[in-house]
Design an enzyme around this catalytic site. Structure first.
Site, short mmCIF file in Angstrom:
data_model
loop_
_atom_site.label_atom_id
_atom_site.label_comp_id
_atom_site.label_asym_id
_atom_site.label_seq_id
_atom_site.Cartn_x
_atom_site.Cartn_y
_atom_site.Cartn_z
N ASP A 130 6.11 11.25 2.19
CA ASP A 130 4.90 11.04 1.39
C ASP A 130 4.99 11.76 0.05
O ASP A 130 5.56 12.85 -0.05
CB ASP A 130 3.69 11.55 2.18
CG ASP A 130 2.38 10.99 1.65
OD1 ASP A 130 2.41 10.13 0.75
OD2 ASP A 130 1.32 11.41 2.14
N GLY A 131 4.40 11.14 -0.97
CA GLY A 131 4.26 11.81 -2.26
C GLY A 131 5.06 11.22 -3.41
O GLY A 131 5.00 11.74 -4.53
N ARG B 255 4.58 8.47 -5.10
CA ARG B 255 3.68 7.95 -6.14
C ARG B 255 2.96 9.08 -6.87
O ARG B 255 2.84 9.07 -8.10
CB ARG B 255 2.67 7.00 -5.51
CG ARG B 255 3.29 5.84 -4.77
CD ARG B 255 2.28 5.13 -3.90
NE ARG B 255 1.48 4.18 -4.67
CZ ARG B 255 0.32 3.71 -4.28
NH1 ARG B 255 -0.24 4.15 -3.17
NH2 ARG B 255 -0.33 2.82 -5.01
N PHE C 201 3.97 12.16 -7.16
CA PHE C 201 4.96 12.88 -7.95
C PHE C 201 5.18 12.17 -9.28
O PHE C 201 5.19 12.82 -10.36
CB PHE C 201 6.28 12.95 -7.19
CG PHE C 201 7.40 13.61 -7.95
CD1 PHE C 201 7.50 14.99 -8.02
CD2 PHE C 201 8.35 12.85 -8.62
CE1 PHE C 201 8.53 15.61 -8.74
CE2 PHE C 201 9.38 13.44 -9.34
CZ PHE C 201 9.47 14.83 -9.40
N HIS D 212 9.76 6.35 -6.45
CA HIS D 212 10.38 5.76 -5.26
C HIS D 212 11.91 5.91 -5.31
O HIS D 212 12.54 6.16 -4.27
CB HIS D 212 10.00 4.29 -5.15
CG HIS D 212 8.57 4.06 -4.79
ND1 HIS D 212 7.95 4.72 -3.74
CD2 HIS D 212 7.62 3.25 -5.34
CE1 HIS D 212 6.69 4.33 -3.66
NE2 HIS D 212 6.45 3.45 -4.62
N SER E 214 4.56 1.05 5.64
CA SER E 214 3.62 0.73 6.72
C SER E 214 3.02 -0.66 6.52
O SER E 214 3.12 -1.26 5.44
CB SER E 214 2.49 1.76 6.77
OG SER E 214 1.61 1.58 5.67
N ASN F 62 0.70 -0.72 3.64
CA ASN F 62 1.27 -0.68 2.30
C ASN F 62 1.35 -2.06 1.62
O ASN F 62 1.54 -2.15 0.41
CB ASN F 62 2.68 -0.07 2.32
CG ASN F 62 2.68 1.42 2.60
OD1 ASN F 62 3.65 1.96 3.12
ND2 ASN F 62 1.59 2.10 2.26
N PHE F 63 1.17 -3.11 2.40
CA PHE F 63 1.18 -4.46 1.81
C PHE F 63 -0.02 -4.65 0.88
O PHE F 63 -0.07 -5.62 0.12
CB PHE F 63 1.18 -5.53 2.91
CG PHE F 63 2.53 -5.76 3.53
CD1 PHE F 63 3.50 -6.50 2.88
CD2 PHE F 63 2.83 -5.21 4.77
CE1 PHE F 63 4.75 -6.70 3.45
CE2 PHE F 63 4.08 -5.40 5.35
CZ PHE F 63 5.04 -6.16 4.69
N THR G 157 -0.85 12.22 10.93
CA THR G 157 0.39 11.54 11.33
C THR G 157 0.36 10.04 11.08
O THR G 157 1.35 9.35 11.33
CB THR G 157 0.71 11.81 12.81
OG1 THR G 157 -0.40 11.40 13.62
CG2 THR G 157 1.00 13.28 13.05
#
Length: 257
Positions: A32-33, A35, A37, A49, A77, A80-81, A210
């Site tokens: 995670d992170g 985007r 960042f 990415h 996931s 994410n779509f 989680t």
């Protein structure tokens, strides 16, 4: 010449290694992170990415060095779509690029690395799915180190799909309801791949949840969980070792009277 920070990190790494007597067999990572960042650095999200993908390669190397046998990476996931078409294209192009690179990487054969996907294959773009299945076929007999790519993945969705599969077998007379066991569910969750229970979940980016990740294999196994602040592109070996220390402490405590 090493910088002072690098020297200090190396010393601390050795200290953490000395504290850990137990190594998890299977680590699942929520990367995670990327985007956030990119946003904080003022660069395009695609840069985040790509930097995250480079970090993944390093973490896989560290995990192998430490004796970890299975890594499951939460790449994408089902939720994410909902992202923009631009970001989805950038992500799927990056996944395709990495799949092609894996197929040509000599380390895959040298270290007997197996690649397999966990997730809803029907949701993955055809071109990308073909590349992934090609890599799966190339590495299906490797037993040195396994990388599970959680792609188009949702924990509740996978249990739903497994339930439907079991009901179809009951309806067809292939299975009796009283014969359904936890093993039956596991066989229908992962019909063609072998994934052991999760020992440790690591989530980066300072998110303490989680996110529906491997609920059967992680929650059912009461896996250790380590949440850390660094965004995935700046995740360090020290952070991985701290996660392993959390697992080690859980194992030690479980042996106490």
């Amino acid at each position: 010449m090493q910088k002072p920070r690098e020297i200090i990190d190396k010393i601390y790494e050795r200290h953490l290694i000395s504290q850990c007597k137990h190594t998890p067999k299977h680590i699942a990572i929520i990367q995670d992170g990327n985007r956030r960042f990119a946003k904080e650095k003022g660069v395009d999200v695609s840069v985040g990415h790509k930097l995250g993908a480079r970090k993944t390669e390093k973490v896989l190397e560290w995990a192998q060095e430490m004796g970890v046998r299975h890594i499951t990476l939460y790449c994408f996931s089902t939720e994410n779509f909902n992202r923009s078409e631009y970001e989805l294209k950038e992500l799927f192009d990056l996944f395709t690029e990495k799949a092609l690179a894996i197929a040509k990487d000599e380390r895959v054969n040298k270290n007997k690395i197996r690649i397999q996907m966990v997730g809803n294959r029907e949701l993955v773009p055809t071109g990308l799915m073909e590349k992934i299945e090609h890599v799966e076929q190339l590495t299906k007999d490797h037993e040195g180190f396994t990388i599970n790519l959680a792609l188009a993945y949702g924990g509740r969705n996978e249990i739903l799909i497994a339930t439907r599969s079991i009901l179809e077998k009951v309806k067809a007379g292939e299975l009796k309801p009283e014969d359904i066991t936890t093993k039956t569910i596991e066989e229908n969750l992962y019909q063609e791949i072998n994934i052991p229970p999760v020992d440790l979940i690591i989530r980066t980016g300072n998110e303490k949840r989680t996110s529906n990740f491997l609920p059967w294999l992680a929650n059912g196994n009461e896996s250790a969980v380590y949440f850390c602040a660094p965004y995935w592109p700046v995740f360090r070996k020290i952070d991985l070792l701290r996660g392993i220390r959390v697992y080690d402490q859980r194992i030690k405590n479980s042996h106490l009277p």
